[in-house]
Scaffold this motif. Sequence first.
Motif, PDB file in Angstrom:
ATOM      1  N   CYS A  27      58.996 -35.472  -0.591  1.00  0.00           N
ATOM      2  CA  CYS A  27      57.860 -35.506  -1.511  1.00  0.00           C
ATOM      3  C   CYS A  27      57.017 -34.253  -1.330  1.00  0.00           C
ATOM      4  O   CYS A  27      56.593 -33.936  -0.223  1.00  0.00           O
ATOM      5  N   CYS A  29      54.143 -33.739  -3.026  1.00  0.00           N
ATOM      6  CA  CYS A  29      52.793 -33.926  -3.578  1.00  0.00           C
ATOM      7  C   CYS A  29      51.739 -33.409  -2.602  1.00  0.00           C
ATOM      8  O   CYS A  29      51.980 -33.249  -1.405  1.00  0.00           O
ATOM      9  N   CYS A  32      50.927 -35.666   0.503  1.00  0.00           N
ATOM     10  CA  CYS A  32      51.903 -35.562   1.595  1.00  0.00           C
ATOM     11  C   CYS A  32      51.748 -34.241   2.336  1.00  0.00           C
ATOM     12  O   CYS A  32      51.803 -34.201   3.566  1.00  0.00           O
ATOM     13  N   ARG A  68      49.249 -45.250   4.553  1.00  0.00           N
ATOM     14  CA  ARG A  68      49.985 -44.444   5.527  1.00  0.00           C
ATOM     15  C   ARG A  68      49.545 -44.834   6.926  1.00  0.00           C
ATOM     16  O   ARG A  68      48.352 -44.971   7.191  1.00  0.00           O
TER      17      ARG A  68
HETATM   18 ZN   LIG Z   1      53.843 -37.343  -1.605  1.00  0.00          ZN
END
Ligand SMILES: [Zn+2]
Length: 138
Positions: A27, A29, A32, A68
Motif C-alpha cells: 500500500c 497511501c 501507510c 492499526r
Molecule cells: Zn495504505
Amino acid sequence: MNSESSKCLCGSVNITATKINPKFTVCHCETCRTWGGGPLFAVQCGTDIKIEGEDKVKVYESSPWASRGFCSECGTHLFYRLNKTGEYNMPVGMFPTLKNLEMTMQYFSDKRPDYYCFSNETEEMTEADIHTYFASQL
Ligand SMILES: [Zn+2]
Ligand SMILES: [Zn+2]
C-alpha cells in the motif's frame, strides 16, 4: 495458507496466525507511508489470530474503517485491522520464514511518490478504483 508465529522487537507481544496468504499486497497511501516511513507490505491473515501480551498492544484508529496496532514498548507495527470484518493484515517482515511470498497487488498506486518504484509486475488499484470497489461492497 501458512501458520506462523511472530513477535515484536522487544518480545512483549507474540502473535500466531494460522491462515496467512503468501500473496502479499503493498500500500502506497499517505497514511501507510507516514506510519511506517515507506509503503506497507502486508499479508492477509484473516481473523484466526492469537495474540499474547495483548496488554502491550496499542491500537490506533487510523480511519473510520480500520485500526492499526503496535507494541507500546518497542513500537513494532503489528497489524492493520478492518473494523467491519475483523480481518488482520500484518507486515510481511514479521514472518521471515514464510514460503511462496509473492507481491500481487499495489494499492493506491496513484499515491506512490516518484522517488521509488518496484519492478514487480502486480495488479494495481488507484484511489478511485478502491473507492469504487468499496462502494460496490456496501
Ligand atoms: Zn495504505
Ligand atoms: Zn515490543
